[in-house]
Write an enzyme that holds these catalytic residues in place. Structure first.
Site, PDB file in Angstrom:
ATOM      1  CE1 TYR A   1      -4.225  -1.315  -0.415  1.00 59.15           C
ATOM      2  CE2 TYR A   1      -3.305  -3.059   0.951  1.00 59.15           C
ATOM      3  CZ  TYR A   1      -4.280  -2.603   0.092  1.00 59.15           C
ATOM      4  OH  TYR A   1      -5.322  -3.422  -0.279  1.00 59.15           O
TER       5      TYR A   1
ATOM      6  CG  HIS B   1     -14.106   0.056  -1.686  1.00 61.46           C
ATOM      7  ND1 HIS B   1     -14.135  -0.401  -2.980  1.00 61.46           N
ATOM      8  CD2 HIS B   1     -15.250  -0.415  -1.099  1.00 61.46           C
ATOM      9  CE1 HIS B   1     -15.235  -1.139  -3.162  1.00 61.46           C
ATOM     10  NE2 HIS B   1     -15.921  -1.152  -2.044  1.00 61.46           N
TER      11      HIS B   1
ATOM     12  CG  ASN C   1     -11.634   4.786  -8.135  1.00 61.66           C
ATOM     13  OD1 ASN C   1     -11.914   3.597  -8.274  1.00 61.66           O
ATOM     14  ND2 ASN C   1     -11.750   5.674  -9.105  1.00 61.66           N
TER      15      ASN C   1
HETATM   16  N1  APR Z   1     -12.387   4.572 -19.032  1.00 60.37           N
HETATM   17  C1  APR Z   1     -13.514   4.066 -18.473  1.00 60.37           C
HETATM   18  N2  APR Z   1     -13.610   2.816 -18.028  1.00 60.37           N
HETATM   19  C2  APR Z   1     -12.528   2.025 -18.150  1.00 60.37           C
HETATM   20  C3  APR Z   1     -11.312   2.467 -18.703  1.00 60.37           C
HETATM   21  C4  APR Z   1     -11.269   3.819 -19.171  1.00 60.37           C
HETATM   22  N3  APR Z   1     -10.170   4.348 -19.730  1.00 60.37           N
HETATM   23  N4  APR Z   1     -10.417   1.447 -18.668  1.00 60.37           N
HETATM   24  C5  APR Z   1     -11.042   0.411 -18.097  1.00 60.37           C
HETATM   25  N5  APR Z   1     -12.328   0.738 -17.790  1.00 60.37           N
HETATM   26  C6  APR Z   1     -13.374  -0.047 -17.136  1.00 60.37           C
HETATM   27  C7  APR Z   1     -13.339  -1.533 -17.398  1.00 60.37           C
HETATM   28  O1  APR Z   1     -14.037  -1.825 -18.615  1.00 60.37           O
HETATM   29  C8  APR Z   1     -14.049  -2.094 -16.183  1.00 60.37           C
HETATM   30  O2  APR Z   1     -15.451  -2.156 -16.363  1.00 60.37           O
HETATM   31  O3  APR Z   1     -13.177   0.078 -15.740  1.00 60.37           O
HETATM   32  C9  APR Z   1     -13.729  -1.055 -15.089  1.00 60.37           C
HETATM   33  C10 APR Z   1     -12.727  -1.510 -14.059  1.00 60.37           C
HETATM   34  O4  APR Z   1     -13.269  -2.567 -13.325  1.00 60.37           O
HETATM   35  P1  APR Z   1     -12.516  -3.164 -12.040  1.00 60.37           P
HETATM   36  O5  APR Z   1     -11.072  -3.328 -12.365  1.00 60.37           O
HETATM   37  O6  APR Z   1     -13.280  -4.347 -11.601  1.00 60.37           O
HETATM   38  O7  APR Z   1     -12.612  -1.956 -10.983  1.00 60.37           O
HETATM   39  P2  APR Z   1     -13.789  -1.574  -9.991  1.00 60.37           P
HETATM   40  O8  APR Z   1     -15.121  -1.870 -10.579  1.00 60.37           O
HETATM   41  O9  APR Z   1     -13.524  -0.187  -9.548  1.00 60.37           O
HETATM   42  O10 APR Z   1     -13.508  -2.558  -8.792  1.00 60.37           O
HETATM   43  C11 APR Z   1     -14.285  -2.479  -7.632  1.00 60.37           C
HETATM   44  O11 APR Z   1     -12.915  -4.079  -6.493  1.00 60.37           O
HETATM   45  O12 APR Z   1     -10.776  -4.865  -5.996  1.00 60.37           O
HETATM   46  C12 APR Z   1     -11.866  -4.137  -5.534  1.00 60.37           C
HETATM   47  O13 APR Z   1     -11.890  -2.551  -3.828  1.00 60.37           O
HETATM   48  C13 APR Z   1     -11.508  -2.724  -5.170  1.00 60.37           C
HETATM   49  O14 APR Z   1     -12.782  -0.697  -5.451  1.00 60.37           O
HETATM   50  C14 APR Z   1     -12.356  -1.883  -6.088  1.00 60.37           C
HETATM   51  C15 APR Z   1     -13.514  -2.804  -6.403  1.00 60.37           C
END
Ligand code: APR
Length: 226
Positions: free
Chosen positions: A53, A104, A87
């Site tokens: 972290y 989170h 985020n």
């Molecule tokens: N612009 C918009 N969306 C995007 C881009 C971009 N440039 N690049 C990727 N994405 C999208 C992907 O298509 C996907 O749907 O962002 C999303 C990312 O998904 P995850 O990686 O699963 O992230 P998130 O949904 O924020 O995860 C939720 O999971 O690991 C835990 O606590 C952590 O807060 C996090 C939670």
């Protein structure tokens, strides 16, 4: 003013150089999530988790908000805006958004490892082993790990239930309880989704915008400000 609620995920910060969780190889910066983002990982190897972290915090401090973060901040001139973010970065705040709910946690603060609601600002990028909270326990990053409670979820659900417009940006909706928040938004409220991979939501009145955040968000903001 109309109440505009925006739920953001890792995708909005991708173009600021911060990696998403589920887009690449199932690893997060080379680690299995269970090895760094669970209470068990902290029990097993606190030094590794602390260092992981600390590195993430360093990346966040080096990153800059992008056009999508700035465009969302501009909406405050015309709407009563609340951003609910999954985020742990502070890019919404640095772009000028004033009401941001961090579901989170936020990596720029530290947290007691025995009492989650004791949090502190961090001087610099690093939490060192041996630095303690006021109760004498080791400080850790102020982030919610898998298996931990999400203290802001009830407040977030109420905010969603009062939305007049709802926008989702850059989230795979893979992680609960955050993914369930859209179900609190009233049925007749228009919902926009900006993500190159539109996630599945069993809900009507969805406007799908399959674009990257820095393209799709300014586009929608122009429309909403016109
Ligand atoms: N612009 C918009 N969306 C995007 C881009 C971009 N440039 N690049 C990727 N994405 C999208 C992907 O298509 C996907 O749907 O962002 C999303 C990312 O998904 P995850 O990686 O699963 O992230 P998130 O949904 O924020 O995860 C939720 O999971 O690991 C835990 O606590 C952590 O807060 C996090 C939670």
């Amino acid at each position: 003013m109309k109440r505009l609620v925006i739920l953001t995920g890792a995708g909005i910060s991708a173009e600021s150089g911060l990696k998403t969780f589920r887009d690449s190889d199932g690893l997060w910066e080379g680690y299995n999530i269970e090895d760094v983002a669970t209470p068990e990982a902290w029990q097993r190897n606190p030094e590794l988790v602390q260092d992981f972290y600390n590195q993430r915090r360093k990346s966040v401090l080096e990153a800059e908000p992008n056009a999508a973060h700035y465009a969302l901040a501009a909406l405050q001139d015309k709407y009563d805006v609340t951003i609910i973010t999954q985020n742990i970065d502070d890019l919404h705040e640095r772009a000028g958004s004033t009401r941001v709910v961090h579901l989170h946690g936020i990596i720029t603060r530290s947290q007691s490892s025995i009492k989650a609601n004791l949090t502190y600002p961090i001087d610099g990028w690093e939490i060192k082993m041996g630095e303690t909270c006021e109760l004498g326990s080791q400080l850790r990053a102020h982030v919610v790990w898998f298996g931990e409670a999400v203290p802001m979820i009830e407040k977030a659900a109420v905010i969603c239930s009062e939305a007049d417009l709802f926008i989702l940006v850059g989230t795979s909706l893979a992680v609960y309880p955050a993914a369930g928040l859209i179900n609190y938004v009233p049925r007749d409220v228009t919902k926009y989704i900006i993500d190159p991979n539109i996630p599945t939501v069993g809900n009507k009145r969805i406007v799908e915008m399959p674009f990257k955040a820095t393209i799709g968000v300014p586009m929608l903001v122009d429309e909403l400000m016109a």
